[in-house]
Design an enzyme around this catalytic site. Structure first.
Site, PDB file in Angstrom:
ATOM      1  N   LYS A  43     -19.360 -16.706  22.197  1.00  0.00           N
ATOM      2  CA  LYS A  43     -19.840 -18.028  22.613  1.00  0.00           C
ATOM      3  C   LYS A  43     -21.236 -17.929  23.213  1.00  0.00           C
ATOM      4  CE  LYS A  43     -18.846 -21.935  25.657  1.00  0.00           C
ATOM      5  NZ  LYS A  43     -17.847 -22.637  26.496  1.00  0.00           N
ATOM      6  N   PHE A  80      15.331 -25.173 -18.643  1.00  0.00           N
ATOM      7  CA  PHE A  80      16.254 -25.678 -19.662  1.00  0.00           C
ATOM      8  C   PHE A  80      15.530 -26.355 -20.822  1.00  0.00           C
ATOM      9  CE2 PHE A  80      16.374 -29.208 -16.409  1.00  0.00           C
ATOM     10  CZ  PHE A  80      15.753 -30.191 -17.172  1.00  0.00           C
ATOM     11  N   HIS A 110      -6.028 -14.005 -19.891  1.00  0.00           N
ATOM     12  CA  HIS A 110      -6.101 -15.253 -19.128  1.00  0.00           C
ATOM     13  C   HIS A 110      -4.824 -15.494 -18.316  1.00  0.00           C
ATOM     14  CE1 HIS A 110      -9.872 -15.950 -21.033  1.00  0.00           C
ATOM     15  NE2 HIS A 110      -9.352 -16.167 -22.227  1.00  0.00           N
TER      16      HIS A 110
END
Length: 528
Positions: A140, A477, A280
């Site tokens: 800081k 599915f 890819h």
């Protein structure tokens, strides 16, 4: 505050002593007064350097097993005081606080402790408190204080001092402050993520951190900037592999190599050599055979066109015969657990081939998380470590699969898990013979995979595509019977799919009508 700071006083408190003595000696040679704590102070004194104990600055001894030693106004005042603020200077004079110009701190090894499998209490004791507090204070106040948190910055600090006659410029202090805040953020991230995992909770805030491993030339495309960060995990793979030759890995190389490694690791080396060819981020050929050479040749024959310029991953030590076969076409990256001398010599003649070894394969059953950025946030999920055993399968057709069909179905299911959905994989005798991925409809993936097999049959001079007598895996599915019918027309004799469609009965009936065997897994593998 934007001026250079003459370095007069430094506080050094480090867990990692790498380079400590060289740094301490270099600072002492410049007349810098050294403050230190515990083991750091002892190491510097043993090297013959004059060191002031922080305890003499604070007026308090280190206590509570070292938990309390630097948390004191005489330390934090020396770090936080604005040297151009009269009130701050007056407070320093009134309370006997002396400014600290340089803070050198690295933290308790929390990440390393957790990685070694430490128990809960040991991990907690390795959470640093005083170190992050000092680092944040110095960062800081970088207008007046330099803070070093990484041992790899020691040489840069000494070069800065040499170049500026013992002073530290504002721009350099800014860079150090940036590194400091990133370090404390990463440290807190490691602690919070460890606690969330240990306590098995979903935290209100998710922290993500990494360490820069490589600045990349560009991202997926040349107009995109990119970098590669590691997360500190010891998981074998592209992040921990050793690169033996070739150009630096690109963004796409890293992404595709990771995909290849994760798939090849599905095949236990004890069950035979396996080869994965990726293009890819999707596999275009996968095989497990009696030799690595045969595995590569079978994987290559699945789709020779896509294999050009691809990524090859192997599950066993690469041998010379396989290396020579790989070199017959252009390949971007080859990665394996290891390689023998013949393979290394053969690859050495291909200077542009990137060759990596990773020592071992990653554990595909190890639980971890995946993170994907979306607009305004992140999607976080458990990594897909789902496995299917023969005992998990439910035969739903009149005909049960033969032992060979069952073996090929389980093989195909592993491959489908690593394809972009909608995914369809034709497999025959432990090798993919047709792959369709990433299509908007499952029947299109089925058709594309079959067409690729037809094209390869022409290239190989076969009387019929290798899909004849194959099995098919679908990552989820079949919503309609059309995909199954297309697979049957391509010559498939058995199918493995998740089941769970509203039209399962219709699909099962179509399978029975075609004389196919079909099993349900009860698990899907969507990959978007």
């Amino acid at each position: 505050m934007t001026q250079s700071v003459d370095l007069k006083r430094a506080l050094i408190s480090v867990s990692d002593k790498t380079g400590l003595l060289d740094l301490g000696c270099a600072l002492a040679d410049r007349g810098v007064e050294l403050l230190s704590t515990g083991g750091s102070a002892k190491a510097l004194r043993d090297a013959g350097l004059k060191v002031i104990d922080v305890a003499s600055v604070t007026g308090f001894p280190e206590m509570m097993d070292g938990r309390v030693k630097t948390l004191h106004p005489n330390v934090h005042g020396g770090l936080l005081a604005l040297r151009d603020n009269p009130e701050h200077l007056a407070a320093m004079q009134k309370h006997g606080i002396v400014g600290i110009d340089l803070l050198v701190v690295n933290l308790y090894p929390f990440e390393e402790t957790v990685a070694k499998g430490a128990d809960y209490d040991t991990a907690i004791e390795n959470i640093d408190i005083g170190g992050p507090a000092m680092i944040r204070a110095a960062a800081k106040n970088h207008g007046f204080v330099a803070v070093v948190t990484d041992t790899q910055d020691y040489d840069a600090l000494l070069a800065e001092l040499t170049e500026n006659n013992g002073a530290i410029t504002y721009s350099f202090r800014q860079k150090l402050a940036l590194n400091a805040y990133a370090r404390t953020a990463a440290y807190d991230s490691a602690v919070s993520n460890w606690m969330a995992k240990t306590l098995e909770v979903t935290p209100r805030r998710k922290a993500v951190a990494g360490t820069l491993a490589q600045t990349l030339r560009y991202g997926e495309n040349p107009h995109q900037s990119a970098a590669f960060y590691t997360d500190g995990q010891a998981r074998p793979g592209v992040a921990t592999a050793v690169q033996h030759q070739g150009k630096e890995l690109s963004y796409n190389n890293i992404n595709d190599t990771d995909a290849a490694v994760e798939l090849v690791a599905e095949f236990d080396p004890a069950n035979g050599p396996a080869c994965v060819i990726v293009k890819h981020a999707n596999p275009c050929g996968v095989s497990q055979a009696s030799s690595l050479l045969e595995a590569y040749q079978a994987a290559f024959q699945c789709d020779q066109t896509s294999a050009f310029g691809g990524i090859i991953a192997l599950n066993q030590t690469l041998d010379g015969a396989t290396a020579a076969e790989i070199c017959k076409i252009f390949t971007e990256v080859v990665i394996a657990p290891d390689a023998d001398g013949d393979a290394r010599r053969i690859f050495a003649q291909k200077k542009n081939l990137r060759f990596l070894t990773m020592g071992s394969l990653p554990d595909v059953t190890a639980v971890s998380q995946t993170i994907r950025q979306v607009s305004g946030g992140y999607l976080v999920q458990d990594k897909d470590v789902g496995q299917v055993l023969p005992s998990d399968l439910k035969v739903v057709t009149k005909r049960a699969p033969s032992p060979q069909e069952l073996s090929d179905m389980l093989f195909a299911w592993k491959v489908a898990k690593h394809l972009k959905s909608n995914a369809i994989v034709y497999v025959k005798d432990g090798a993919t013979v047709g792959i369709g991925a990433g299509q908007m409809s499952r029947v299109d993936s089925t058709r594309i995979a079959a067409r690729k097999a037809q094209d390869m049959a022409e290239v190989l001079g076969l009387d019929a595509p290798l899909t004849h007598g194959s099995v098919v895996a679908s990552d989820a599915f079949f919503p309609f019977a059309d995909g199954l019918v297309t697979a049957a027309e391509a010559g498939a004799t058995a199918l493995i799919q998740s089941g769970g469609s509203m039209r399962d009965d219709e699909v099962i009936a179509a399978a029975d009508a075609a004389g196919l065997a079909m099993v349900f897994t009860g698990m899907r593998h969507f990959k978007h």
